[in-house]
Design an enzyme around this catalytic site. Structure first.
Site, mmCIF file in Angstrom:
data_model
loop_
_atom_site.group_PDB
_atom_site.id
_atom_site.type_symbol
_atom_site.label_atom_id
_atom_site.label_comp_id
_atom_site.label_asym_id
_atom_site.label_seq_id
_atom_site.Cartn_x
_atom_site.Cartn_y
_atom_site.Cartn_z
ATOM 1 N N ARG A 250 49.317 37.101 45.138
ATOM 2 C CA ARG A 250 49.703 38.503 45.347
ATOM 3 C C ARG A 250 51.002 38.763 44.751
ATOM 4 O O ARG A 250 51.653 37.767 44.558
ATOM 5 C CB ARG A 250 49.778 38.423 47.078
ATOM 6 C CG ARG A 250 48.707 38.604 47.840
ATOM 7 C CD ARG A 250 48.211 39.866 48.224
ATOM 8 N NE ARG A 250 47.064 40.117 48.890
ATOM 9 C CZ ARG A 250 45.800 39.807 48.609
ATOM 10 N NH1 ARG A 250 45.416 39.543 47.411
ATOM 11 N NH2 ARG A 250 44.793 40.011 49.464
ATOM 12 N N HIS B 57 44.677 44.236 39.656
ATOM 13 C CA HIS B 57 44.172 43.701 40.745
ATOM 14 C C HIS B 57 42.552 43.742 40.852
ATOM 15 O O HIS B 57 41.829 43.756 41.614
ATOM 16 C CB HIS B 57 44.507 44.302 42.137
ATOM 17 C CG HIS B 57 44.632 43.704 43.277
ATOM 18 N ND1 HIS B 57 45.377 43.447 43.998
ATOM 19 C CD2 HIS B 57 43.762 42.513 43.652
ATOM 20 C CE1 HIS B 57 45.214 42.692 45.210
ATOM 21 N NE2 HIS B 57 43.990 41.869 44.593
HETATM 22 C C1 GLV Z 1 42.010 40.391 46.891
HETATM 23 O O1 GLV Z 1 43.056 40.645 46.700
HETATM 24 C C2 GLV Z 1 41.446 39.447 47.958
HETATM 25 O O2 GLV Z 1 42.256 39.204 48.945
HETATM 26 O O3 GLV Z 1 40.523 39.061 48.268
#
Ligand code: GLV
Length: 309
Positions: A224, A272
């Site tokens: 993250r 992401h």
């Molecule tokens: C993606 O970011 C997840 O949490 O799987």
């Protein structure tokens, strides 16, 4: 009895197909269509708007579409008495393994430096190393990191890992706790960050911890954005303490236009996408847990909010 599905996908068709195939006897509500809210017992969600979950009077279990649950925990109105289940499913694990192996090999084989050389037309060899001579560290050793580490182990990398509490992982030298963090950082020529974002891990990669890496280390963040103090990473890149980076996650997503990461010659930016939850295998995983829950058995991967994941 119905299931609420709320994702951020632009195309919900694979999800609708997976639900229809694997739960033909359940009725499905795809957000924002809530139907009769009293009938909703389960919710499978990504980034639910604050108050959505609290507005479902008969909700019994909250399932996260992602492996991380910070997008649910941040809802101040989350019904705290309900279990929240992390996503653990084969598609997500396979995708993360591919991305981590790709990124580790990219840095291991000096591809960031070769990209810079190519840009200036420079034909110059960088002395290569073999995997057996390269140390890779993992911050976080959950299901995703464990699967990626197993593949890197087959390639011969020397692996170190750091977890919150003591843990044994085949082929990985494990460390834990505050002292263990400094140890794993000191061993990480390539550091892969796959921690959950919790109060304890927020900003864990900062000026002090980047300085504990070997000089010129590569940094891969697939956890993250909030794990990293971004100005400190930028400073570490600019002074060469961090030699190159792959960043898939950011504090603000989408990454803002004008962020220096976009054009940084030593940085690979991806939106992401390291690992995507795959509808078919994810619905199978959720349904297996719903069946356990309805049979009065313990569900798998229930979040412990004391730990934060
Ligand atoms: C993606 O970011 C997840 O949490 O799987």
């Amino acid at each position: 009895m119905s299931i609420l599905h709320k994702s951020d996908c632009t195309n919900e068709d694979p999800w609708r197909a997976a639900w229809a195939q694997q739960a033909p006897d359940r009725s499905l509500q795809v957000y924002p269509d809530l139907g009769e809210v009293e009938t909703i017992r389960y919710a499978l969600v990504w980034d639910p708007p604050a108050g959505l979950l609290a507005s479902l009077p008969n909700l019994e279990v909250i399932f996260s579409i992602g492996a991380g649950i910070d997008h649910i925990a941040k809802d101040p109105e989350r019904p705290k008495h309900l279990p929240v289940v992390r996503m653990v499913e084969d598609g997500l694990t396979a995708g993360m393994t591919e991305f981590v192996v790709l990124s580790v090999l990219w840095h291991h084989r000096d591809m960031a430096a070769y990209a810079v050389q190519q840009n200036s037309g420079l034909w110059q060899e960088i002395e290569p190393k073999l995997a057996k001579d390269r140390k890779v560290g993992f911050l976080g050793m959950g299901a995703l990191a464990g699967a990626a580490a197993a593949k890197l182990c087959i390639l011969g990398f020397r692996l170190h890992g750091w977890s919150r509490s003591p843990k044994q992982v085949p082929g990985v030298i494990m460390h834990h706790g505050e002292a263990g963090l400094a140890e794993v950082l000191g061993e990480s020529e390539i550091l892969v960050c796959l921690l959950p974002l919790t109060a304890a891990t927020e900003g864990i990669m900062n000026r002090r911890t980047f300085a504990q890496l070997p000089e010129g280390a590569a940094f891969v963040n697939v956890g993250r954005g909030g794990l990293v103090v971004e100005e400190d990473l930028l400073a570490a890149l600019n002074c060469g303490q961090v030699g190159s980076a792959t960043l898939d996650v950011f504090r603000q997503e989408p990454l803002r236009a004008g962020s220096p990461f976009w054009s940084h010659p030593k940085v690979v930016v991806t939106p992401h996408i390291a690992a995507k939850t795959m509808a078919e295998s994810a619905v199978a995983s959720v349904m297996a847990n719903i069946r356990r829950f309805e049979a009065g058995e313990a569900m798998l991967n229930v979040v412990d909010f004391e730990r934060g994941y």
